[in-house]
Design a protein around this motif. Structure first.
Motif, mmCIF file in Angstrom:
data_model
loop_
_atom_site.group_PDB
_atom_site.id
_atom_site.type_symbol
_atom_site.label_atom_id
_atom_site.label_comp_id
_atom_site.label_asym_id
_atom_site.label_seq_id
_atom_site.Cartn_x
_atom_site.Cartn_y
_atom_site.Cartn_z
ATOM 1 N N TYR A 30 -30.779 -12.706 57.548
ATOM 2 C CA TYR A 30 -29.678 -13.650 57.313
ATOM 3 C C TYR A 30 -29.358 -13.782 55.826
ATOM 4 C CZ TYR A 30 -29.648 -15.025 62.203
ATOM 5 O OH TYR A 30 -29.513 -15.007 63.562
ATOM 6 N N ASP A 31 -30.394 -13.886 55.000
ATOM 7 C CA ASP A 31 -30.124 -14.111 53.577
ATOM 8 C C ASP A 31 -29.501 -12.892 52.887
ATOM 9 O OD1 ASP A 31 -32.545 -12.835 53.938
ATOM 10 O OD2 ASP A 31 -33.395 -13.586 52.074
ATOM 11 N N LYS A 32 -29.528 -11.756 53.556
ATOM 12 C CA LYS A 32 -28.896 -10.553 52.973
ATOM 13 C C LYS A 32 -27.482 -10.359 53.539
ATOM 14 C CE LYS A 32 -32.533 -8.953 50.695
ATOM 15 N NZ LYS A 32 -33.741 -9.329 51.377
ATOM 16 N N HIS A 33 -27.024 -11.318 54.312
ATOM 17 C CA HIS A 33 -25.721 -11.121 54.950
ATOM 18 C C HIS A 33 -24.604 -11.123 53.897
ATOM 19 C CE1 HIS A 33 -22.273 -11.647 57.632
ATOM 20 N NE2 HIS A 33 -23.069 -11.149 58.572
ATOM 21 N N HIS A 34 -23.600 -10.267 54.131
ATOM 22 C CA HIS A 34 -22.516 -10.129 53.152
ATOM 23 C C HIS A 34 -21.625 -11.364 53.059
ATOM 24 C CE1 HIS A 34 -21.393 -8.579 57.085
ATOM 25 N NE2 HIS A 34 -20.134 -8.820 56.815
#
Ligand SMILES: CNc1ncnc2c1ncn2[C@@H]1O[C@H](COP(=O)(O)O)[C@@H](O)[C@H]1O
Length: 497
Positions: A267-271
């Motif tokens: 989730y924290d790497k979501h664009h």
């Protein structure tokens, strides 16, 4: 059990712009479909990707094949479409653009024309039954079926654009992104645009679609689905980002879908982060709420906790989505009005308690020690304790604020028990001073709390850094909103150690 946050996100009025009909079927509706067709031997594990599970995108597309077996007649489509609309309405979605690929099934006599008519009938029935949601429809082109079918589908969509009384508003391009190339579909998409259909295109859902996206962005589409690999940090390019930004094309973001389908690692790497930070139009969506076991409230909550969005920012996010709908202007205005009315009720209700506590804390800075001791009585009169009850609402933010308000007026280093939580007052009630809280024998150390209201997301991330217990640890502590009749004083949870 619902927490205060769950309640807020459900009550938040929302706009859903990226929802595939057959991917949005709930567990319960699936159950009914399975009972209707027991000979298929389909189980829930074949139609949904549960919590903590991941699948390759390819496996996700296998799931749709299974669901299509279950939904293959007019009767099924009517039931499914009505149930999906009702689910969205129950989740606080006030405006929905549903999309679906018209299918023909020889065995049941289903034609593409009847497919669309049946979805429109479901929308009509929901309206007649006064389900509190405005629903529009996007006809979907499945890229796997190639240019001829795409052209036929556009023609069908055009017919319905003219005859559906404004319900059919656009065209979606979707399907397995690893199959086919957009250049073969360009003419069909151009035709769609020329006849007035709005275009919502899946773009750069997988890394290999850079050239295709360059091409399709020239149309340009009215909205982008996913856009996961557009930006250079993930293998896209500056040129793609420039095109999207210059044309200000809103991007439909589907967090859980992308994480479960493994196109995004976490989730924290979501664009979302990349585009949101630039102030680019982003709209949170579910994609396939049934398959990915989510709902739009959960997606907003996830975005807020992952990226540290305040409630005000969350509200803005949902409100701005009105501008990205394909609805005509009067409908947008009606939605804006609805949001304005609900803002009073919802946002301010949830902010009310926070504000009161902030005021008290502000007051404390002005007072002498004696006054502070007096304030504990004031606080009781203000009946803060009565907001701390055994109810289900538990926002750590509020909890800590209340605790610290109490701690501020306590003797330095003195301990007291608050709803089972051992609290030690700070030695100096000043900004930057750390304060010790314990749950059982576990110390919970939080800095700078006396003078700040910490959003749960930030708190959770602080916990991760400090290795202290997670936010849910303290969610045993309950705070509810102020009862409309006015709270009653109890203070029964507070006592000296
Ligand atoms: C996961 N990301 C995705 N990417 C691309 N297309 C998707 C999709 N999720 C769903 N679909 C498209 O929607 C169809 C199911 O709904 P309908 O039968 O049309 O209502 C799938 O077969 C696929 O074509």
């Amino acid at each position: 059990m619902d927490t205060e946050a769950d309640l807020f996100y459900r009550q938040l009025p929302k706009v859903e712009l990226h929802a595939h009909l057959n991917g949005s079927v709930s567990f319960e509706t699936m159950e009914t479909l399975m009972k209707r067709k027991p000979h298929l031997n389909i189980e829930h594990s074949m139609t949904a990707i549960r919590r903590g599970q991941r699948r390759s995108l390819d496996e996700c597309f296998q799931v749709f094949k299974v669901i299509h077996q279950l939904v293959d007649s007019e009767e099924d489509i009517l039931m499914v479409a009505k149930a999906v609309i009702q689910d969205f309405a129950a989740d606080g979605v006030k405006y929905l653009e549903l999309r679906s690929t018209p299918r023909e099934v020889t065995e049941t006599g289903l034609t593409k024309q009847r497919y669309i008519e049946t979805v429109l009938e479901a929308i009509r029935q929901c309206k007649q039954e006064e389900v509190d949601i405005d629903v529009r429809f996007l006809v979907a082109v499945d890229r796997r079926h190639g240019p001829v079918v795409a052209m036929e589908t556009v023609k069908l969509a055009e017919d319905f654009l003219l005859s559906s009384d404004g319900v059919v508003v656009g065209l979606d391009l979707s399907g397995d992104p690893t199959v086919g190339h957009g250049k073969d579909l360009l003419s069909a998409l151009e035709n769609a645009k020329n006849c007035g259909l709005k275009l919502a295109l899946h773009l750069s859902e997988v890394p290999s679609q850079r050239d295709e996206s360059e091409l399709l962005l020239n149309l340009p589409p009215d909205r982008i689905g996913h856009g996961t690999f557009l930006h250079p940090e993930v293998g896209g390019s500056d040129s793609l980002v420039d095109k999207v930004c210059k044309q200000n094309i809103p991007i439909e973001m589907c967090l859980t879908s992308n994480v479960k389908g493994q196109t995004v690692p976490s989730y924290d790497k979501h664009h979302f982060q990349y585009w949101y930070k630039r102030g680019h139009p982003c709209v949170l969506c579910t994609d396939d709420k049934g398959v990915f076991c989510t709902d739009l409230s959960q997606e907003y909550q996830l975005a807020a906790s992952t990226f540290g969005l305040t409630r005000e920012a969350v509200w803005m996010l949902s409100q701005q989505a009105i501008g990205y709908t394909f609805a005509p202007e009067p409908i947008k205005q009606r939605l804006e009005k609805k949001w304005a009315e609900l803002k009073q009720q919802i946002l301010q209700k949830h902010f009310g308690l926070m504000q009161t506590i902030a005021d008290i804390q502000q007051d404390h800075k002005m007072r002498t020690h004696f006054d502070l001791m007096q304030t504990i009585a004031d606080i009781q009169q203000l009946q803060i304790y009565s907001w701390v009850t055994k109810s289900e609402a538990a926002e750590p933010l509020y909890l800590i604020s209340v605790l610290m308000t109490v701690a501020l007026v306590w003797q330095p280093n003195e301990e007291f028990v608050f709803s089972g939580l051992r609290v030690k007052a700070p030695t100096r009630a000043s900004r930057g001073q750390s304060c010790e809280l314990r749950q059982g024998s576990t110390p919970v150390c939080l800095r700078e709390l006396p003078l700040m209201l910490l959003p749960p997301s930030l708190w959770a991330s602080q916990h991760k850094r400090s290795g202290a217990p997670t936010a849910t640890h303290l969610s045993l502590m309950k705070i509810v909103e102020v009862p409309p009749s006015g709270p009653c004083v109890t203070g029964r949870d507070v006592g000296r150690v």
